[in-house]
Design an enzyme around this catalytic site. Structure first.
Site, mmCIF file in Angstrom:
data_model
loop_
_atom_site.group_PDB
_atom_site.id
_atom_site.type_symbol
_atom_site.label_atom_id
_atom_site.label_comp_id
_atom_site.label_asym_id
_atom_site.label_seq_id
_atom_site.Cartn_x
_atom_site.Cartn_y
_atom_site.Cartn_z
ATOM 1 N N GLU A 85 0.724 -1.158 -0.108
ATOM 2 C CA GLU A 85 0.086 -0.182 0.086
ATOM 3 C C GLU A 85 0.663 1.312 -0.048
ATOM 4 O O GLU A 85 0.397 2.382 -0.359
ATOM 5 C CB GLU A 85 -0.716 0.060 1.270
ATOM 6 C CG GLU A 85 -1.981 -1.009 1.111
ATOM 7 C CD GLU A 85 -2.772 -1.200 2.448
ATOM 8 O OE1 GLU A 85 -2.406 -0.603 3.464
ATOM 9 O OE2 GLU A 85 -3.975 -1.719 2.323
ATOM 10 N N GLU A 116 5.817 -22.336 7.661
ATOM 11 C CA GLU A 116 6.282 -21.669 8.507
ATOM 12 C C GLU A 116 7.117 -22.042 9.762
ATOM 13 O O GLU A 116 7.847 -21.619 10.618
ATOM 14 C CB GLU A 116 4.892 -21.266 9.426
ATOM 15 C CG GLU A 116 4.342 -22.325 10.219
ATOM 16 C CD GLU A 116 2.973 -21.781 10.916
ATOM 17 O OE1 GLU A 116 2.015 -21.415 10.345
ATOM 18 O OE2 GLU A 116 3.171 -22.252 12.077
#
Length: 303
Positions: A85, A116
């Site tokens: 963004e 992970e």
């Protein structure tokens, strides 16, 4: 050190929601809304630590360093979301503020099981970024124990980079590894262990703070308007025109003319109009003031 899964606050059961499966839709919504109210309160407890993190990020970016988020699953996606963004909103280079997620690009859209758990992969993914002591690495893990993130932070520390840990559990392994620890205690989730709820909301709010305040301090905001956005589409073009009109009281035609003169650089346009200077003078004033519009306009009085 509390690092076993069963003892984590984010894994514990929320007594207030124990009978959630027996409630009406409205009752569940009310309960979730009440629980969400605890998120900004929890963040308020760690504002001093967030302030320290922002000062570190600001100084790093000012000196040409980078801000790298790294996480797995929801945490990784939040980092990617905040990073992507920034270029359209603040005209930052996509390589300067960047999000890395365990499992790579595909993991943004679909869970990559097992990614992970690989600490070496976390270190390896960060190594590809050629991290230096000028950079800041923010490890995001609600549990504070995700191996991928721990591996990455260990590697970042070995490079001399500044490190920040963002978790929702106190005294986590991630907290101990990082220069600054942001442990936001949101408490047990509405659904036990579902950290995409309060934990993720808290983390996104904190990431918003890290980048937004850093960008304000870097001069990418004048008053409370975005003046350093990348005008890449018609919506942003209209917004740029409205910002010029709002801050200078210039007519629509004049605002468009100035923006076309500056290749839709709002900061230069503002300094030209409010400082009554040419484009080349505006560019020089902004360079002298590290890109800060308010200071450039003030300095224009002495031109």
């Amino acid at each position: 050190m509390k690092d076993t899964l069963s003892t984590l606050m984010t894994e514990s059961r929320n007594e207030r929601t124990r009978n959630i499966d027996n409630l009406s839709t409205r009752e569940i919504l009310l309960l979730m809304n009440e629980e969400d109210h605890s998120v900004p309160v929890a963040i308020s407890y760690i504002l001093p630590q967030i302030e320290i993190s922002i000062e570190i990020i600001f100084e790093a970016l000012k000196k040409g360093g980078r801000l790298i988020y790294i996480g797995a699953g929801t945490s990784g996606r939040l980092g990617v979301l905040d990073a992507v963004e920034c270029p359209p909103t603040f005209r930052t280079d996509p390589e300067v503020i960047k999000g890395i997620i365990a499992g790579g690009y595909d993991a943004i859209f679909q869970a990559v099981e097992g990614a992970e758990d690989d600490a070496d992969r976390g270190a390896g993914d960060l190594k590809k970024e050629q991290i230096t002591s000028n950079d800041v690495v923010v490890g995001i893990a609600a549990s504070g124990r995700t191996p991928y993130v721990l591996g990455a932070i260990n590697y970042a520390n070995s490079c001399g980079a500044n490190t920040v840990g963002l978790t929702c559990n106190h005294n986590s392994e991630l907290s101990y590894l990082c220069d600054v620890s942001l442990d936001v205690p949101v408490g047990p989730e509405v659904i036990a262990g579902s950290t995409r709820l309060k934990a993720a909301s808290a983390h996104k709010m904190i990431l918003n703070m890290l980048t937004t305040v850093s960008m304000v301090k870097l001069g990418k905001v004048y008053e409370n308007l975005m003046v350093d956005m990348n005008v890449s589409n018609e919506k942003l073009k209209g917004r740029a025109i409205n910002i010029i009109k709002t801050l200078t009281n210039a007519a629509h035609e004049e605002s468009v003319f100035i923006l076309e003169e500056t290749d839709y650089d709002v900061k230069k346009g503002l300094v030209m109009i409010l400082g009554k200077v040419t484009r080349s003078q505006a560019e020089r004033l902004l360079e002298k003031t590290d890109g800060k519009v308010r200071a450039a306009i003030e300095l224009s009085k002495y031109e």
